[in-house]
Design an enzyme around this catalytic site. Structure first.
Site, mmCIF file in Angstrom:
data_model
loop_
_atom_site.group_PDB
_atom_site.id
_atom_site.type_symbol
_atom_site.label_atom_id
_atom_site.label_comp_id
_atom_site.label_asym_id
_atom_site.label_seq_id
_atom_site.Cartn_x
_atom_site.Cartn_y
_atom_site.Cartn_z
ATOM 1 N N CYS A 101 1.120 -1.419 0.104
ATOM 2 C CA CYS A 101 -0.212 -0.031 -0.072
ATOM 3 C C CYS A 101 0.567 1.528 -0.051
ATOM 4 C CB CYS A 101 -0.941 -0.090 0.897
ATOM 5 S SG CYS A 101 -1.556 1.585 1.200
ATOM 6 N N CYS A 199 -6.542 -3.540 7.076
ATOM 7 C CA CYS A 199 -7.998 -2.591 6.519
ATOM 8 C C CYS A 199 -8.978 -3.402 5.366
ATOM 9 C CB CYS A 199 -7.274 -1.155 5.761
ATOM 10 S SG CYS A 199 -6.550 -1.389 4.257
#
Length: 361
Positions: A101, A199
């Site tokens: 990410c 997440c």
């Protein structure tokens, strides 16, 4: 400078933006919407990209008096981070989605858009320090607070992206100090729980997420001699060093615990064995990123090697060869898996990062 502050909706990014303002920068806030289900609320303190977080980020921007925007990066996030996560597990490796990410979203897509809009830098709430030397070289260092240090997941960014990044929380002595600062500034996120785990796995059940995404693929669990000792629903759901959740009906002949020592998704076989088989002394990394242009590239360099975000560094020697490097450890590491991020340090300074491709005893 014109600074784009990435506001996740948490306390760290809000205080980082506030500190950038205090430093005299022209700050604009942006929230990266990463979830394809924008109506989803977080469960407890998991996650970092729900509609709740977007609203918290907006309130923080309003309190700071800065412009605020939401950028929908959900497609980019899914096509890079989530897809890489599934592809790596399907290949029998153990990825770190936070590293990907940072590489593809926060310090690639975000920086690219920021630069196109005329911003000089991107500011985030990561805990790491950037030191500028007299010769102009920027060094990435561990944060002042070792418990919150995130230099491990930032090492993938490379020198060009490092030159356009700001980490105002790198000098913070503790998370409690940051929360107290947020409260003093009147930021409502001062008591908001930290996000944790992955997440995009909202319930924290990584194995369940993999099975839903990749489907059931029953196969054998074998011992080090090749004898079948159990069954599994998909080799991809196991990782080297794993002990719990193996579902093995019979104990080892000597009664010692068994650990996953190899994951072969091509044959769909998981191999288990004694703890002694987990130790390695040499690691080979691919897709290397080197952040120390002043450090010789091909000569042996003393370092400390780390393979987990909050793992214990091990003294070692690294030799880099183009986009790969090999690390020879002074003492064995246990439970290292292909696909993990390998970061090498000199003291608190990050020298480089690579993805583990091979482990050797």
């Amino acid at each position: 400078m014109r600074v784009l502050a990435a506001l996740s909706g948490g306390v760290d990014s809000a205080v980082a933006a506030a500190r950038a303002l205090d430093a005299g920068h022209d700050v604009v806030g942006v929230h990266m919407a990463l979830s394809r289900n924008r109506d989803e609320f977080r469960s407890g303190s998991r996650g970092c990209c729900s509609i709740e977080d977007s609203n918290d980020a907006r309130r923080a921007a309003d309190k700071l008096g800065i412009p605020y925007y939401v950028w929908d990066l959900s497609d980019e996030f899914h096509d890079t981070v989530v897809k890489d996560f599934l592809d790596e597990y399907a290949a029998g490796r153990t990825p770190n989605p936070c590293v990907r990410c940072n590489e593809h979203i926060k310090f690639d897509t975000l920086l690219e858009r920021a630069q196109a809009l005329g911003f000089d830098a991107v500011c985030t709430g990561h805990y790491a320090r950037i030191e500028l030397r007299d010769d102009g070289v920027r060094e990435l260092h561990r944060a002042a607070d070792p418990d919150k240090d995130q230099s491990y997941v930032l090492a993938v960014m490379g020198p060009d992206k490092l030159a356009r990044s700001m980490f105002p929380l790198g000098t913070a002595q503790s998370k409690s100090q940051v929360r107290a600062e947020a409260a003093a500034r009147g930021l409502g996120v001062s008591t908001k729980p930290d996000s944790y785990d992955i997440c995009f796995v909202a319930d924290g059940d990584t194995k369940g997420f993999l099975q839903r995404s990749l489907g059931a693929q029953p196969g054998d669990i074998v011992d080090e001699s090749g004898v079948t000792v159990g069954q599994h629903d998909g080799a991809y759901a196991y990782t080297v060093g794993q002990r719990r959740g193996l579902g093995i009906g019979r104990p080892a002949p000597d009664g010692a615990p068994r650990y996953v020592t190899e994951v072969d998704t091509t044959r769909n076989v998981v191999t288990v064995g004694p703890e002694t088989l987990l130790s390695v002394t040499r690691l080979v990394g691919e897709r290397a990123v080197w952040l120390a242009p002043d450090v010789p590239a091909t000569e042996p360099v003393r370092c400390a090697a780390q393979v987990r975000a909050h793992g214990t560094p091990v003294d070692a020697t690294v030799v880099r060869n183009g986009d790969t490097f090999e690390v020879v450890l002074d003492e064995p590491m246990r439970g290292v898996a292909a696909g993990q991020s390998l970061v090498v340090y000199s003291g608190t300074r990050v020298l480089g990062q690579a993805t583990i491709a091979a482990r050797r005893t």
